[in-house]
Write a protein that holds these residues in place. Structure first.
Motif, short mmCIF file in Angstrom:
data_model
loop_
_atom_site.label_atom_id
_atom_site.label_comp_id
_atom_site.label_asym_id
_atom_site.label_seq_id
_atom_site.Cartn_x
_atom_site.Cartn_y
_atom_site.Cartn_z
N ALA A 109 41.94 40.82 54.38
CA ALA A 109 42.82 41.74 53.97
C ALA A 109 43.68 40.85 52.71
O ALA A 109 43.93 41.57 51.62
N TRP A 110 43.78 39.66 52.98
CA TRP A 110 44.57 38.74 52.00
C TRP A 110 43.39 38.33 50.81
O TRP A 110 43.90 37.97 49.84
N GLY A 111 42.28 38.58 50.95
CA GLY A 111 41.13 38.11 49.98
C GLY A 111 41.36 36.60 49.84
O GLY A 111 40.84 36.14 48.72
N ALA A 130 56.41 43.48 48.00
CA ALA A 130 56.52 44.95 48.61
C ALA A 130 55.85 45.34 49.60
O ALA A 130 56.12 46.50 50.39
N THR A 131 54.52 44.35 50.06
CA THR A 131 53.98 45.03 51.04
C THR A 131 53.65 44.06 52.24
O THR A 131 53.84 42.87 52.11
N VAL A 132 53.38 44.50 53.34
CA VAL A 132 53.08 43.59 54.52
C VAL A 132 52.04 42.65 54.34
O VAL A 132 52.11 41.57 54.67
N THR A 133 50.99 42.88 53.66
CA THR A 133 49.90 41.72 53.50
C THR A 133 50.36 40.99 52.52
O THR A 133 49.90 39.71 52.81
N GLN A 134 51.22 41.07 51.62
CA GLN A 134 51.71 39.89 50.53
C GLN A 134 52.54 39.25 51.60
O GLN A 134 52.67 38.13 51.47
N PRO A 144 36.63 34.76 46.16
CA PRO A 144 37.29 33.97 44.80
C PRO A 144 37.33 35.28 43.68
O PRO A 144 38.22 34.98 42.78
N ASN A 145 36.75 36.14 44.03
CA ASN A 145 36.95 37.27 42.96
C ASN A 145 38.17 38.46 43.19
O ASN A 145 38.45 39.23 42.54
N ALA A 146 38.76 38.06 44.64
CA ALA A 146 39.88 38.81 44.73
C ALA A 146 41.26 38.66 43.79
O ALA A 146 41.48 37.58 43.50
N SER A 147 41.71 39.89 43.64
CA SER A 147 43.05 39.64 42.74
C SER A 147 44.08 40.63 43.11
O SER A 147 43.81 41.70 43.88
N TRP A 148 45.35 40.10 43.25
CA TRP A 148 46.44 40.74 43.73
C TRP A 148 47.14 41.39 42.23
O TRP A 148 47.81 40.70 41.56
#
Length: 353
Positions: A304-306, A222-226, A310-314
């Motif tokens: 931005a990607w995380g 859905a998004t540019v970052t993904q 290690p704690n980043a979540s999509w």
């Protein structure tokens, strides 16, 4: 060697739901003079009540498509079976469906062919599953992976309602695709992979293992970052061709005599499609000229990607997507399964040919 097409007594699976006289259990679309469509499931002795009056189902049963009928107040409706596009937009849903314009592109870009073995994740409400099953045909197989059991129930109901019976080549598995597919699918046995999930790069190693050389992988994001992160992860892996991406915008037109112009509203951005193909083992992708001067992802990109957190979540919250409550999903599943049970009662016989 030609593909073998398995058929029922009246043709391919679901054919009896698409032709012949209207029967109880089938869905029909009623369109009034304002162009407003309404979809109902036919039942013997059934009635459809609106503020415009009552339309009795028995008036429709046994009739061909394309008729115009009036209810007891004289209000007229045009009667047709819903097309796949209509069905997808009117069926019970939990998760947001993949729009028909995107499903059509996925089938085309992924080159889904009769007899193919396809893997998809996640299933959502089953809209894309229907398109994939129609493309692989009765001789093909589709393994669908979905994390939520309630979404699985909605999808099963919608798919069986559309085909009027279970599809012989479809299996839905509940759980994480990257774990289950590694156990379910033999290495190199999958022809096509289609992913509709928040973090498709988490499945990269699994896709690389199960996808046959030359096989196509398409992801819907859905998004540019993904989109950006998945593209760079595919490139960094080295086992796939240069990824390609696009989005499809659909603009309808107003047609009224000489007043021909674009409609004021349109279905614009729904998602991006990114596609790539699996290279043979131990092969290195070509370094295309257009990539020679490209910059590497910056620290801001990585943040931005995380990628380094290690704690980043999509998840739905971080991507601002709609979270479907379990209560709403259960209600949609119950509705879909009721429609499916009625559809299974539609007889399959040679009278439809």
């Amino acid at each position: 060697m030609k593909d073998t097409i398995i058929t029922t007594s009246s043709g391919p699976v679901g054919a009896h739901m698409r032709k012949g006289p209207l029967k109880p259990g089938q869905r029909v679309q009623l369109t009034d003079r304002r162009g407003k469509p309404s979809t109902i499931t036919l039942a013997e002795g059934g009635e459809w009540h609106t503020h415009q009056g009552v339309l009795r189902h028995d008036v429709l049963i046994g009739q061909p498509e394309g008729i115009v009928v009036a209810n007891d107040a004289g209000y007229e409706y045009q009667v047709l079976r819903p097309l796949l596009n209509d069905y997808v937009l009117s069926m019970p849903r939990g998760a947001t469906v993949v729009y028909p314009k995107d499903s059509a592109q996925i089938v085309q870009v992924a080159d889904i062919f009769p007899g193919a073995h396809v893997v998809e994740a996640g299933v959502g409400s089953g809209a894309l599953s229907i398109s994939l099953l129609r493309a692989v045909g009765d001789a093909g197989t589709l393994h669908s992976y979905e994390r939520r059991e309630d979404f699985r129930d909605i999808a099963v109901g919608n798919v069986e309602a559309f085909f009027g019976q279970p599809h012989p080549g479809w299996e839905v598995l509940v759980g994480d695709m990257q774990e289950l597919a590694a156990q379910k699918e033999a290495p190199g046995s999958v022809d096509r992979v289609v992913l509709d999930m928040l973090a498709p790069w988490e499945c990269l190693n699994t896709v690389k293992t199960i996808l046959a050389p030359g096989g196509v992988w398409v992801s819907y994001v859905a998004t540019v970052t993904q989109l950006s992160r998945l593209a760079e992860d595919i490139r960094a892996d080295g086992g796939f061709t240069e990824p390609e991406a696009h989005e499809t915008m659909l603009r309808t037109w107003h047609l009224d005599g000489l007043a021909v112009r674009p409609d004021h509203r349109m279905v614009a951005h729904t998602g991006f499609l990114i596609s790539t193909r699996r290279l043979a083992d131990d092969q290195t992708p070509l370094q295309l000229k257009k990539r020679e001067k490209v910059s590497e992802p910056s620290a801001e990109d990585q943040a931005a990607w995380g990628a380094n957190d290690p704690n980043a979540s999509w998840d739905e919250d971080s991507l601002k997507t709609r979270v479907v409550s379990k209560k709403k999903a259960r209600r949609a599943a119950s509705h879909a399964q009721q429609i499916a049970e009625k559809a299974k009662e539609v007889p399959v016989d040679r009278g439809d040919d």
